[in-house]
Design an enzyme around this catalytic site. Structure first.
Site, PDB file in Angstrom:
ATOM      1  N   GLU A 119       0.829  -1.211   0.000  1.00  9.27           N
ATOM      2  CA  GLU A 119       0.000   0.000   0.000  1.00  9.27           C
ATOM      3  C   GLU A 119       0.865   1.265   0.000  1.00  9.27           C
ATOM      4  O   GLU A 119       0.372   2.347   0.325  1.00  9.27           O
ATOM      5  CB  GLU A 119      -0.958   0.016   1.211  1.00  9.27           C
ATOM      6  CG  GLU A 119      -1.911  -1.154   1.302  1.00  9.27           C
ATOM      7  CD  GLU A 119      -3.038  -1.145   0.254  1.00  9.27           C
ATOM      8  OE1 GLU A 119      -3.060  -0.248  -0.614  1.00  9.27           O
ATOM      9  OE2 GLU A 119      -3.875  -2.063   0.328  1.00  9.27           O
ATOM     10  N   HIS A 142      -3.013   1.831   8.058  1.00 10.66           N
ATOM     11  CA  HIS A 142      -4.103   1.100   7.411  1.00 10.66           C
ATOM     12  C   HIS A 142      -4.300  -0.188   8.198  1.00 10.66           C
ATOM     13  O   HIS A 142      -3.338  -0.899   8.480  1.00 10.66           O
ATOM     14  CB  HIS A 142      -3.751   0.796   5.950  1.00 10.66           C
ATOM     15  CG  HIS A 142      -4.591  -0.300   5.372  1.00 10.66           C
ATOM     16  ND1 HIS A 142      -5.966  -0.227   5.320  1.00 10.66           N
ATOM     17  CD2 HIS A 142      -4.272  -1.506   4.849  1.00 10.66           C
ATOM     18  CE1 HIS A 142      -6.438  -1.333   4.788  1.00 10.66           C
ATOM     19  NE2 HIS A 142      -5.438  -2.135   4.502  1.00 10.66           N
ATOM     20  N   HIS A 144      -7.568  -3.411   9.447  1.00 12.80           N
ATOM     21  CA  HIS A 144      -8.812  -4.101   9.084  1.00 12.80           C
ATOM     22  C   HIS A 144      -9.701  -4.284  10.327  1.00 12.80           C
ATOM     23  O   HIS A 144      -9.875  -5.415  10.791  1.00 12.80           O
ATOM     24  CB  HIS A 144      -8.489  -5.479   8.490  1.00 12.80           C
ATOM     25  CG  HIS A 144      -7.589  -5.479   7.283  1.00 12.80           C
ATOM     26  ND1 HIS A 144      -6.943  -6.610   6.814  1.00 12.80           N
ATOM     27  CD2 HIS A 144      -7.253  -4.482   6.422  1.00 12.80           C
ATOM     28  CE1 HIS A 144      -6.235  -6.309   5.725  1.00 12.80           C
ATOM     29  NE2 HIS A 144      -6.400  -5.025   5.477  1.00 12.80           N
ATOM     30  N   HIS A 215     -12.871  -3.382   3.024  1.00 13.05           N
ATOM     31  CA  HIS A 215     -11.445  -3.696   3.160  1.00 13.05           C
ATOM     32  C   HIS A 215     -10.893  -3.274   4.518  1.00 13.05           C
ATOM     33  O   HIS A 215     -10.418  -4.118   5.271  1.00 13.05           O
ATOM     34  CB  HIS A 215     -10.686  -3.031   2.001  1.00 13.05           C
ATOM     35  CG  HIS A 215      -9.201  -3.247   2.036  1.00 13.05           C
ATOM     36  ND1 HIS A 215      -8.359  -2.881   1.021  1.00 13.05           N
ATOM     37  CD2 HIS A 215      -8.401  -3.781   2.986  1.00 13.05           C
ATOM     38  CE1 HIS A 215      -7.113  -3.197   1.334  1.00 13.05           C
ATOM     39  NE2 HIS A 215      -7.120  -3.735   2.529  1.00 13.05           N
TER      40      HIS A 215
HETATM   41  P1  13P Z   1       1.082  -5.563   2.983  1.00 16.87           P
HETATM   42  O1  13P Z   1       1.492  -6.868   3.652  1.00 16.87           O
HETATM   43  O2  13P Z   1       1.691  -5.436   1.607  1.00 16.87           O
HETATM   44  O3  13P Z   1       1.366  -4.392   3.872  1.00 16.87           O
HETATM   45  O4  13P Z   1      -0.484  -5.617   2.711  1.00 16.87           O
HETATM   46  C1  13P Z   1      -1.417  -5.771   3.731  1.00 16.87           C
HETATM   47  C2  13P Z   1      -2.727  -5.135   3.427  1.00 16.87           C
HETATM   48  O5  13P Z   1      -3.525  -4.960   4.332  1.00 16.87           O
HETATM   49  C3  13P Z   1      -3.041  -4.688   2.038  1.00 16.87           C
HETATM   50  O6  13P Z   1      -4.181  -3.887   1.994  1.00 16.87           O
HETATM   51 ZN    ZN Z   2      -5.506  -4.084   3.761  1.00 14.85          ZN
END
Ligand code: 13P
Ligand code: ZN
Length: 270
Positions: A119, A142, A144, A215
């Site tokens: 990302e 970022h 989840h 996401h």
């Molecule tokens: P990375 O392992 O490349 O950081 O990706 C994790 C992710 O949450 C992608 O949206």
């Molecule tokens: Zn992600």
């Protein structure tokens, strides 16, 4: 093994704060496998020896040209690396990168050749935007968060500020500590430049936290702990909403007048 953190307590403090947050993300169940990523602008903490350090490997393309990032340094989670591993050994699961003079490439400078997160276009585009705006924000996250991602599967919640108002109304702290609410970015391919551009547009619309539909969320803050706290606070509201619904009723929520009172008393930004 030698690390660039060994003789640089200021940089070590930044990286270990990322590690602390990475541990929280795992504990909360928001970081399955390699899920989520963190970048922090550490240009102020980089010392002379690191500035002179040769690149590890060849320069790599970012995918976008970011004019405000020339010579800036970032700590980045590695792609495919686990938050729970980064929490224990941050410099084996992340790396420090420098943006090259053409503003379109980066090189890894410490400690090892750990490739930054997929990302990176979103993270670096946002850092470029923040510098251009004169912002003091240094961190982007970022992750989840389960309940917020679940809510992004409901079309009604994706309309502008429906979710913001619902989450604010669950408990006074949410508006007080996340006063700009939750922006919405429609589903786009993870890691894409389109997602990066849409994220900037949402942040430019005055949000510190934005939902990537179906996401996760992307948050910015002065430091990584602040970015985490905003996501944590919004998630608390989502859990209160879910629990009320699962007890069999639609929660009443605070009134608009009660929420306005919070804005006035806490001198919240618009
Ligand atoms: P990375 O392992 O490349 O950081 O990706 C994790 C992710 O949450 C992608 O949206
Ligand atoms: Zn992600």
């Amino acid at each position: 093994m030698k690390s660039c953190l060994d003789n640089n307590p200021a940089l070590a403090r930044e990286v270990w704060q990322v590690a602390e947050v990475a541990g929280y993300l795992w504990q909360k169940g928001w970081a399955e496998r390699n899920g989520g990523n963190i970048t922090v602008n550490v240009t102020e903490q980089v010392d002379d020896s690191l500035r002179k350090a040769p690149a590890i490997g060849e320069p790599k393309a970012i995918g976008v040209t970011l004019p405000h990032l020339r010579g800036q340094y970032f700590f980045c989670k590695g792609t495919n690396r686990r938050m729970r591993d980064l929490a224990r050994v941050p410099m084996d699961n992340g790396s420090i990168i420098r943006i090259t003079d053409d503003c379109a490439h980066y090189e890894i400078i410490a400690d090892n050749e750990v490739m930054p997160t997929s990302e990176l276009p979103s993270h670096l585009s946002v850092h470029n935007y923040l510098i251009a705006k004169g912002s003091t924000y240094k961190a982007s996250l970022h992750t989840h968060p389960i309940e917020l991602v679940a809510m992004s599967h409901c079309d009604r919640f994706l309309e502008k500020d429906v979710l913001t108002n619902l989450l604010w109304s669950m408990i006074p702290e949410t508006k007080a500590f996340c006063p700009r609410g939750l922006g919405i970015v429609p589903y786009m391919l993870p890691g894409s430049v389109e997602l990066a551009d849409a994220t900037i547009r949402a942040i430019d619309d005055n949000y510190d936290v934005v939902m990537w539909e179906k996401h996760g969320v992307f948050a910015v803050g002065e430091n990584i702990m602040e970015a985490f706290d905003m996501v944590d606070t919004l998630t608390k509201s989502a859990i209160i909403y879910r629990d009320a619904r699962s007890m069999g009723f639609e929660p009443t929520g605070m009134s608009q007048a009660q929420m306005q009172e919070i804005s006035t008393v806490f001198h919240l930004p618009k």
